[in-house]
Design an enzyme around this catalytic site. Structure first.
Site, short mmCIF file in Angstrom:
data_model
loop_
_atom_site.label_atom_id
_atom_site.label_comp_id
_atom_site.label_asym_id
_atom_site.label_seq_id
_atom_site.Cartn_x
_atom_site.Cartn_y
_atom_site.Cartn_z
N ASP A 239 -28.30 3.79 18.18
CA ASP A 239 -28.75 3.12 16.87
C ASP A 239 -28.48 1.84 17.04
OD1 ASP A 239 -30.07 1.94 14.56
OD2 ASP A 239 -29.32 3.73 13.43
C1 BGC Z 1 -31.82 1.85 11.65
C2 BGC Z 1 -32.50 2.28 12.72
C3 BGC Z 1 -33.39 1.36 13.23
C4 BGC Z 1 -32.88 0.22 14.04
C5 BGC Z 1 -33.63 -1.02 14.37
C6 BGC Z 1 -30.93 0.61 12.42
O1 BGC Z 1 -30.26 -0.12 11.41
O2 BGC Z 1 -30.58 2.83 11.45
O3 BGC Z 1 -33.49 3.38 12.10
O4 BGC Z 1 -34.40 1.97 14.48
O5 BGC Z 1 -31.81 -0.29 13.10
O6 BGC Z 1 -34.16 -1.60 13.45
#
Ligand code: BGC
Length: 677
Positions: A239
């Site tokens: 993530d």
């Molecule tokens: C989120 C993810 C997301 C990523 C990119 C993170 O803060 O937890 O679900 O895909 O950001 O936007």
């Protein structure tokens, strides 16, 4: 680029042509705007540069679960995932995935960061709207359908967030302390389904820790479970900012660190030089990535470059129809006192449409949840617009009030034939809700309107359960979730009966904040200032807990009314080889066409120590009046098995199993038995 070769063989040839530096470059993202020299306008949320000399395309990554979001424009805002799950319709979910993948590809994106399959352990979770509710089986099947749809395009789907990502409070540092059996039976099955059944290309490891180890350096999760037990051959990506180490992460099974290379990049190069990370490990990481890219067509069918895609409107009429059908099928009729709905008022009647989400001011917060799953809608249709148009066809009129002043709204409602009040909750990534109550003034608004007009209908634009202290005072309650950009069209069709509601709750609605499974501060948000979330409820998540504790919810899991009625009969349970077939008849006994969602729960023998019942199958079926259909649901041994932590295997406890078939988790119509030896 020889397309006659298998992906693995192509990957081997490519890896042989790559230097260590080439490989290391593949294992970390870079700032997309910087890499592409973009100073303004939409841009992917993640970027891994390609290498033209190697014919290696760039990875262009973008969210997400309700449509192509982040900064992108000209895409369709679909209903939120909690709504998608409420359809219990894998075919429609696959159509959604297909549309999502195609829109992504047309916008120049080849990795979609969806679906999110984290189990709704805590209904206050700020991302409750973004996943598929509280049941592992429903979540898994919904995800599989979506992944199959996405990956019909040359696009990699990413199932997230691995694992146990259950709350937003202290989300980067909270440790989810959960026992092995609960982990395998509740939190991991949707990921397993995504891998084994959906053949998902990528898995995103989560923020936070599981049993005191960060998810993206969690060897038991990434290697033992994901690679060895599930046999996952694809990409493990972090993530955004969830990587916390170089050596531990690479050796635990992380392939790709996003969004930038704080811990990979030069740091990983040094770790290779020192021998802390072997070149075989680096080869394995690069192999996971390029093999997946070959398998899903990323080398052979590259998306258009950003320049030509960035301002394109890719929200096709077909995609908008999928958004509309999802919104219609996901709407759950929670209460309907005789004759309140569908609206059949006759010419000259008037409808008072009340509340901000009906179409006053900025409506975008009510059609999608906030955070990385948010999608800019293309031409949203508000309830006020659609209801006004639909009422006119029936010779009826609409009057309205924005609801900011309950007394003024009640005065409008008093003179109308019926009142429809729209209420909402505010769910957002990064922040949990502190209560399931509607925000300030909304309960009062509903109560005052209901007092002024006994024919009051409440429409909820919420991303999950809310409390309804006024439920006995209103004629009807409709859960429309965050319905996406065709919001108005869908709710008008449901309220007027052009579409018969068939959505079912993928999550229990409790009667109070205190009556939820994780109700102590140690469970949520966790002890030591939300450092440690203790999963002491174990397997008792969602309806499993309400059933075990014999607590009546406000509305149970699987529940939803229709404008018609269905009867169940003729249950048969029989073995076919290692499988078990369950057949029964469902009949539409009412006077309208409609869809029923038949649900199959298994109740294990007491010695197994399982919750009272667990969903193991379902079938949505559309029936005309007086028509019936024979339904067959096939169960496998896994449908009866429990996770044995001592042996790390699934095993079926011998004994008598009850097969429960019905219309919700609390409306069981048929009971059968199966003896397992
Ligand atoms: C989120 C993810 C997301 C990523 C990119 C993170 O803060 O937890 O679900 O895909 O950001 O936007």
């Amino acid at each position: 680029m020889n397309t006659a070769l298998q992906p693995a063989a192509r990957a081997t040839k490519l890896l042989a042509a790559m230097s260590l530096t080439d490989k290391l470059a593949l294992l970390t993202g870079v700032d997309p705007a910087g890499a592409l020299g973009v100073t303004d306008g939409p841009i992917y949320v993640g970027y891994v540069p390609g290498n033209p000399q190697l014919c290696l395309p760039a990875l262009t990554l973008n969210d997400g679960p309700a449509g192509v979001g982040d900064t992108q424009v000209g895409t369709t805002a679909f209903p939120a995932p909690i709504a998608q799950a409420a359809t219990w319709d894998p075919q429609l979910q696959q159509a959604f995935g297909q549309a999502l993948g195609l829109e992504a590809w047309q916008k120049g994106i080849n990795v979609v960061l969806a679906p999110d399959v984290n189990i709704a352990r805590v209904p206050e979770n700020g991302r409750n709207f973004e996943a598929f509710g509280e049941d592992p089986f429903l979540s898994g099947q919904t995800a599989v359908a979506e992944i199959e749809g996405i990956q019909q395009n040359p696009v990699i789907a990413t199932v997230k967030h691995f694992a146990v990502n259950s709350q937003e409070t202290n989300r980067y540092y909270v440790s989810s302390n959960v026992d092995d059996r609960t982990l395998h039976e509740i939190y991991l099955p949707p990921f397993e389904a995504a891998v084994r059944q959906g053949h998902v290309g990528a898995v995103m490891c989560a923020y936070g820790l599981v049993n005191a180890t960060f998810s993206c350096q969690n060897q038991p999760l990434l290697t033992t479970v994901l690679r060895q037990q599930f046999g996952f051959p694809g990409i493990v990506m972090s993530d955004w900012g969830a990587t916390w180490s170089t050596v531990a992460s690479a050796n635990a099974g992380l392939d790709l660190s996003m969004p930038v290379g704080t811990f990979f990049g030069p740091a990983l190069a040094s770790a290779v030089t020192s021998g802390a990370v072997s070149t075989q490990t680096i080869d394995g990481m690069a192999r996971s990535i390029v093999t997946t890219m070959f398998r899903l067509g990323l080398f052979d069918r590259p998306p258009p470059p950003r320049d030509s895609a960035v301002s394109a409107d890719v929200s096709s009429l077909a995609d908008q129809r999928v958004a509309l059908r999802l919104a219609e099928e996901s709407t759950v009729l929670l209460k309907n006192t005789s004759g309140t709905l569908p609206l059949n008022l006759g010419a000259g009647a008037s409808i008072a449409v009340i509340g901000a989400p009906a179409g006053f001011g900025d409506v975008t917060p009510y059609i999608g949840g906030r955070g990385s799953a948010f999608v800019n809608p293309t031409d949203p249709v508000t309830p006020l617009q659609a209801l006004t148009a639909r009422a006119a066809k029936a010779g009826e009129t609409v009057v309205s009030a924005d609801g900011s002043d309950p007394t003024a709204a009640a005065a409008v409602a008093a003179h109308a034939t019926v009142a429809v009040v729209f209420a909402y909750d505010h769910e957002q990534e990064g922040r949990d809700r502190t209560t399931l109550a509607l925000s300030a003034g909304q309960d009062q608004l509903i109560e005052q309107v209901a007092q002024a007009n006994p024919r009051t209908i409440v429409v909820l634009d919420t991303g999950g359960p809310v409390l309804m202290p006024w439920v006995d005072q209103v004629g009807a309650v409709v859960e429309a979730w965050y319905p996406g950009q065709r919001d108005g069209d869908a709710i008008a069709a449901i309220l007027f009966g052009d579409v018969n509601p068939s959505g079912r709750l993928p999550q229990t609605f409790p009667t109070s904040d205190a009556s939820v499974p994780a109700s102590t501060p140690d469970q949520w948000p966790g002890s030591n200032d939300a450092q440690d979330a203790e999963f002491t409820e174990g397997l008792q998540v969602g309806y499993r807990w309400y059933d075990r504790q014999k607590i009546a919810p406000l509305f149970p899991f699987g529940y939803g009314l229709s404008y018609t009625q269905f009867s169940y009969s003729h249950l048969r349970v029989f073995r076919t080889g290692s499988r078990v077939s369950v057949t029964f008849t469902v009949k539409n006994t009412g006077s309208r066409s409609g869809a029923e969602v038949a649900q199959l729960y298994v109740d294990d023998p007491i010695v197994a120590g399982e919750p009272p019942k667990q969903l193991e199958g379902y079938q949505r079926l559309f029936l005309r009046p007086r028509r019936s259909a024979r339904v067959t649901i096939t169960l496998t041994q896994r449908s009866f098995a429990d996770w044995n932590s001592a042996t790390s295997k699934w095993a079926v406890t011998p004994g008598l199993y009850r097969i429960l078939v019905g219309s919700s988790s609390r409306d069981i119509r048929l009971r059968g038995f199966l003896r397992q030896r």
